[in-house]
Write a protein that holds these residues in place. Structure first.
Motif, short mmCIF file in Angstrom:
data_model
loop_
_atom_site.label_atom_id
_atom_site.label_comp_id
_atom_site.label_asym_id
_atom_site.label_seq_id
_atom_site.Cartn_x
_atom_site.Cartn_y
_atom_site.Cartn_z
N UNK A 40 -4.00 -0.25 11.04
CA UNK A 40 -4.01 -1.49 11.83
C UNK A 40 -3.26 -2.60 11.10
N UNK A 41 -3.38 -2.62 9.79
CA UNK A 41 -2.67 -3.58 8.96
C UNK A 41 -1.36 -2.95 8.51
N UNK A 42 -0.51 -3.77 7.93
CA UNK A 42 0.70 -3.22 7.35
C UNK A 42 0.35 -2.65 5.98
N UNK A 43 0.76 -1.41 5.74
CA UNK A 43 0.46 -0.74 4.48
C UNK A 43 1.72 -0.03 4.00
N UNK A 44 1.98 -0.18 2.70
CA UNK A 44 3.08 0.52 2.07
C UNK A 44 2.55 1.29 0.88
N UNK A 45 2.99 2.52 0.74
CA UNK A 45 2.65 3.33 -0.43
C UNK A 45 3.94 3.89 -1.00
N UNK A 46 4.16 3.58 -2.28
CA UNK A 46 5.34 4.06 -3.00
C UNK A 46 4.88 5.07 -4.04
N UNK A 47 4.98 6.35 -3.73
CA UNK A 47 4.52 7.38 -4.67
C UNK A 47 5.52 7.62 -5.79
N UNK A 48 4.99 8.06 -6.93
CA UNK A 48 5.84 8.50 -8.03
C UNK A 48 5.25 9.78 -8.61
N UNK A 49 6.12 10.68 -8.95
CA UNK A 49 5.72 11.94 -9.59
C UNK A 49 6.41 11.98 -10.94
N UNK A 50 5.62 12.20 -11.98
CA UNK A 50 6.14 12.26 -13.33
C UNK A 50 6.04 13.69 -13.83
N UNK A 51 7.15 14.20 -14.34
CA UNK A 51 7.16 15.57 -14.84
C UNK A 51 7.58 16.55 -13.77
N UNK A 52 7.49 17.83 -14.13
CA UNK A 52 7.90 18.88 -13.20
C UNK A 52 6.91 20.03 -13.27
N UNK A 53 6.94 20.82 -12.23
CA UNK A 53 6.12 22.02 -12.20
C UNK A 53 4.63 21.71 -12.16
N UNK A 54 3.85 22.61 -12.74
CA UNK A 54 2.39 22.51 -12.68
C UNK A 54 1.85 21.29 -13.41
N UNK A 55 2.62 20.76 -14.35
CA UNK A 55 2.15 19.61 -15.12
C UNK A 55 2.54 18.27 -14.51
N UNK A 56 3.27 18.27 -13.41
CA UNK A 56 3.71 17.03 -12.79
C UNK A 56 2.49 16.23 -12.33
N UNK A 57 2.49 14.93 -12.62
CA UNK A 57 1.37 14.08 -12.24
C UNK A 57 1.77 13.09 -11.16
N UNK A 58 0.77 12.70 -10.39
CA UNK A 58 0.96 11.83 -9.25
C UNK A 58 0.48 10.42 -9.57
N UNK A 59 1.19 9.44 -9.05
CA UNK A 59 0.76 8.05 -9.10
C UNK A 59 1.38 7.35 -7.90
N UNK A 60 0.94 6.16 -7.62
CA UNK A 60 1.57 5.39 -6.56
C UNK A 60 1.27 3.91 -6.73
N UNK A 61 2.13 3.12 -6.12
CA UNK A 61 1.90 1.69 -5.96
C UNK A 61 1.65 1.48 -4.48
N UNK A 62 0.86 0.51 -4.15
CA UNK A 62 0.60 0.25 -2.75
C UNK A 62 0.29 -1.20 -2.50
N UNK A 63 0.42 -1.57 -1.24
CA UNK A 63 0.12 -2.95 -0.86
C UNK A 63 -0.16 -3.01 0.63
#
Length: 138
Positions: A51-74
Motif C-alpha cells: 500500500x505504501x511505496x517500498x524499495x528493496x535493494x538486495x546485495x549478494x556477497x560472495x559466490x556459490x554456497x557461501x554467498x550471503x544475502x543483505x539488502x537496503x530498504x526504505x
C-alpha cells in the motif's frame, strides 16, 4: 532459523506487553535504518503489492554456497520502514540457501504481527518476503 538480530527483536517484543509500545518500537527500528540513496528508488527496486511505496535493494556477497544475502530498504510510511528493518534483521547475513529456508510467516508470527497489521500491510510484508526469496533463488 532466526538470526541473533531477529532474536533480539523477538525478546524485546516479549518484554513489551502493550501493542502501542510494540508499534512505537517498530517505528524506532525503522528510524534507525540508514536511508536508501534516491538513486536506488527506481522501478527495478520498487516492491509491488504494498500500500505504501517500498524499495528493496538486495546485495549478494560472495559466490556459490557461501554467498550471503543483505539488502537496503526504505518506505514512505514509518511503520512499513520498521517492518523492513524487522525483515532485515530476519534475513541479513544468511546464505542464499538459508534465506530460502526461513519460514517468515512463523518467525513474524512470533512477534504477533499477523494479528495486528491491516490486510494491506500484511500483503505488503508478504510481497517484500517474496521479493527477498526471489532474489536469493536467482
Amino acid at each position: 532459523m532466526a538470526t541473533p538480530a531477529f532474536e533480539e527483536i523477538a525478546e524485546t517484543f516479549d518484554f513489551l506487553d502493550d501493542w502501542e509500545d510494540r508499534y512505537r518500537h517498530v517505528i524506532e527500528l525503522g528510524k534507525a535504518m540508514p536511508a536508501l540513496d534516491a538513486a536506488f528508488k527506481v522501478p527495478a527496486t520498487k516492491v509491488d503489492g504494498c500500500a505504501s511505496q517500498v524499495w528493496i535493494r538486495p546485495t549478494v556477497t560472495g559466490q556459490g554456497a557461501d554467498a550471503t544475502f543483505d539488502f537496503q530498504g526504505e518506505s514512505d510510511a514509518m511503520i512499513v520502514r520498521g517492518l523492513i528493518a524487522i525483515l532485515h534483521a530476519l534475513y541479513a547475513g544468511l546464505t542464499l540457501a538459508e534465506v530460502g529456508r526461513v519460514d517468515a510467516v512463523a518467525e513474524l508470527g512470533r512477534l504477533g504481527l499477523n494479528d495486528h497489521l491491516s490486510a494491506q500491510r500484511s500483503n505488503g510484508v508478504r510481497a517484500m518476503v517474496e521479493r527477498i526469496r526471489q532474489v536469493a533463488a536467482a
